[in-house]
Design a protein around this motif. Structure first.
Motif, short mmCIF file in Angstrom:
data_model
loop_
_atom_site.label_atom_id
_atom_site.label_comp_id
_atom_site.label_asym_id
_atom_site.label_seq_id
_atom_site.Cartn_x
_atom_site.Cartn_y
_atom_site.Cartn_z
N HIS A 97 0.83 -1.20 0.00
CA HIS A 97 0.00 0.00 0.00
C HIS A 97 0.86 1.25 0.00
CE1 HIS A 97 -3.56 -2.45 0.86
NE2 HIS A 97 -2.72 -3.17 1.57
N GLY A 98 0.61 2.12 -0.96
CA GLY A 98 1.33 3.38 -1.06
C GLY A 98 0.36 4.54 -1.16
N THR A 99 0.90 5.75 -1.21
CA THR A 99 0.07 6.94 -1.36
C THR A 99 0.54 7.74 -2.57
OG1 THR A 99 1.45 8.28 0.11
CG2 THR A 99 -0.41 7.14 1.12
N LEU A 100 -0.41 8.35 -3.23
CA LEU A 100 -0.12 9.21 -4.37
C LEU A 100 -0.96 10.46 -4.22
CD1 LEU A 100 1.20 9.67 -7.18
CD2 LEU A 100 -0.82 8.56 -8.16
N ASN A 101 -0.29 11.60 -4.09
CA ASN A 101 -0.96 12.89 -4.00
C ASN A 101 -0.77 13.62 -5.31
OD1 ASN A 101 -1.73 12.58 -1.25
ND2 ASN A 101 0.36 13.07 -0.67
N GLU A 106 -3.42 4.76 -2.33
CA GLU A 106 -4.40 5.73 -1.85
C GLU A 106 -4.08 7.03 -2.56
OE1 GLU A 106 -4.78 6.00 2.40
OE2 GLU A 106 -4.41 3.85 2.60
N VAL A 107 -5.03 7.51 -3.37
CA VAL A 107 -4.81 8.66 -4.23
C VAL A 107 -5.64 9.84 -3.73
CG1 VAL A 107 -4.95 9.56 -6.59
CG2 VAL A 107 -4.39 7.14 -6.20
N THR A 108 -4.99 10.96 -3.51
CA THR A 108 -5.67 12.21 -3.17
C THR A 108 -5.40 13.19 -4.30
OG1 THR A 108 -5.37 11.83 -0.81
CG2 THR A 108 -5.87 14.09 -1.50
N ILE A 109 -6.48 13.77 -4.82
CA ILE A 109 -6.35 14.75 -5.90
C ILE A 109 -6.98 16.06 -5.43
CG2 ILE A 109 -7.00 15.33 -8.28
CD1 ILE A 109 -7.14 12.35 -8.87
N ILE A 110 -6.25 17.14 -5.64
CA ILE A 110 -6.78 18.46 -5.33
C ILE A 110 -6.61 19.33 -6.56
CG2 ILE A 110 -4.63 19.33 -4.33
CD1 ILE A 110 -6.41 20.87 -2.30
N GLY A 111 -7.68 20.04 -6.87
CA GLY A 111 -7.65 20.91 -8.04
C GLY A 111 -8.81 21.88 -7.98
N GLU A 141 -9.14 5.00 -3.72
CA GLU A 141 -8.25 3.85 -3.59
C GLU A 141 -8.21 3.17 -4.94
OE1 GLU A 141 -9.34 1.27 -0.37
OE2 GLU A 141 -8.97 2.83 1.12
N VAL A 142 -7.01 3.05 -5.49
CA VAL A 142 -6.83 2.40 -6.78
C VAL A 142 -6.11 1.09 -6.52
CG1 VAL A 142 -5.82 2.56 -9.08
CG2 VAL A 142 -6.69 4.62 -7.96
N GLU A 143 -6.70 -0.01 -6.98
CA GLU A 143 -6.16 -1.34 -6.70
C GLU A 143 -5.61 -1.99 -7.96
OE1 GLU A 143 -9.38 -3.42 -4.85
OE2 GLU A 143 -9.22 -2.23 -3.01
N ARG A 144 -4.73 -2.94 -7.72
CA ARG A 144 -4.08 -3.69 -8.79
C ARG A 144 -5.11 -4.29 -9.76
NH1 ARG A 144 -0.09 -6.13 -10.32
NH2 ARG A 144 1.34 -5.61 -8.68
N ASN A 145 -6.21 -4.81 -9.24
CA ASN A 145 -7.19 -5.48 -10.10
C ASN A 145 -8.12 -4.50 -10.82
OD1 ASN A 145 -8.65 -4.69 -7.89
ND2 ASN A 145 -9.58 -6.68 -7.50
N ALA A 146 -8.04 -3.20 -10.50
CA ALA A 146 -8.80 -2.17 -11.21
C ALA A 146 -7.89 -0.93 -11.33
CB ALA A 146 -10.07 -1.83 -10.45
N PRO A 147 -6.89 -1.01 -12.22
CA PRO A 147 -5.84 0.02 -12.27
C PRO A 147 -6.18 1.28 -13.07
CG PRO A 147 -5.32 -1.70 -13.81
CD PRO A 147 -6.59 -2.12 -13.12
N LYS A 148 -7.41 1.75 -12.95
CA LYS A 148 -7.82 2.99 -13.61
C LYS A 148 -8.63 3.81 -12.64
CE LYS A 148 -7.82 1.36 -18.32
NZ LYS A 148 -8.53 1.21 -19.55
N LEU A 149 -8.51 5.13 -12.78
CA LEU A 149 -9.23 6.06 -11.94
C LEU A 149 -9.98 7.03 -12.85
CD1 LEU A 149 -9.89 7.41 -9.23
CD2 LEU A 149 -7.69 8.55 -9.38
N SER A 150 -11.31 6.98 -12.82
CA SER A 150 -12.11 7.90 -13.62
C SER A 150 -12.26 9.21 -12.86
CB SER A 150 -13.51 7.30 -13.88
OG SER A 150 -14.33 8.26 -14.53
N LEU A 151 -12.07 10.31 -13.58
CA LEU A 151 -12.20 11.65 -12.99
C LEU A 151 -13.42 12.36 -13.55
CD1 LEU A 151 -8.45 12.65 -13.16
CD2 LEU A 151 -9.69 11.70 -11.22
N GLU A 152 -14.32 11.64 -14.16
CA GLU A 152 -15.50 12.22 -14.80
C GLU A 152 -16.50 12.74 -13.79
OE1 GLU A 152 -15.28 11.42 -19.11
OE2 GLU A 152 -14.93 12.98 -17.65
N ASN A 153 -16.59 12.13 -12.63
CA ASN A 153 -17.59 12.56 -11.64
C ASN A 153 -16.96 13.35 -10.53
OD1 ASN A 153 -19.46 11.16 -13.16
ND2 ASN A 153 -19.30 9.33 -11.92
#
Length: 181
Positions: free
Chosen positions: A34-38, A156-161, A169-181
């Motif tokens: 488990h890692g973090t990505l900001n 664990e991904v935190t996005i600020i904008g 939370e982005v996992e190995r078995n679902a390695p995509k993060l949608s930013l549409e919503n």
């Protein structure tokens, strides 16, 4: 590259949860996999900070002393510096301009063992600076990161904008993060 004041503020805000998480990780069991990505997005600039346990990246936590361990760390560092191979931004064109990498080693007293040896943990800290054609069109982030580093299970991904601050939370078995919503 010159960072704006607002970017420094964004990175400062992002570093608070990361610092708190780092403190709690240090105080508790080291969580492998488990890692973090900001991620901070401002105008057409993206700044990213990745913190990941050494075992997830090189397969061990001890300080690299043998030639094979040193070679593994060197190879891992080369892969970590290539952000474009680890993270793909969809919806707009982004270029990885810079990468800065640090390898941290920490020793902690073992409280759960009878031998009272020090337990060593290592982490990689990487920051990336990107330029995008139109960051407001960013729709998805794909994570080839998990293929490159098979010991990693989750980020664990935190996005600020401009749209606010979001945690995923982005996992190995679902390695995509949608930013549409």
């Amino acid at each position: 590259m010159i960072r704006t004041t607002a970017t420094f503020v964004l990175m400062g805000i992002l570093s608070l949860p990361a610092a708190q998480a780092s403190e709690s990780r240090s105080a508790h069991a080291h969580e492998h996999g488990h890692g973090t990505l900001n991620i901070a997005i401002e105008d057409n600039r993206v700044l990213m900070e990745l913190e990941i346990p050494g075992v997830d990246i090189v397969g061990f936590e001890h300080e690299a002393k043998s030639e094979s361990d040193k070679a593994a760390v060197e190879a891992a560092e080369k892969k970590l510096r290539d952000g474009a191979a680890l993270f793909r931004f969809n919806g707009t064109s982004c270029r990885f301009d810079e990468a800065h990498l640090e390898d941290h080693h920490e020793a902690h007293d073992r409280k759960d063992s009878h031998d009272h040896d020090e337990e060593k943990h290592s982490e990689f800290h990487v920051s990336y600076e990107l330029s995008c054609d139109d960051a407001s069109r960013l729709s998805e982030i794909a994570f080839p990161f998990f293929t490159t580093f098979p010991n990693s299970e989750e980020l664990e991904v935190t996005i600020i904008g401009s749209r606010g601050q979001f945690h995923y939370e982005v996992e190995r078995n679902a390695p995509k993060l949608s930013l549409e919503n």
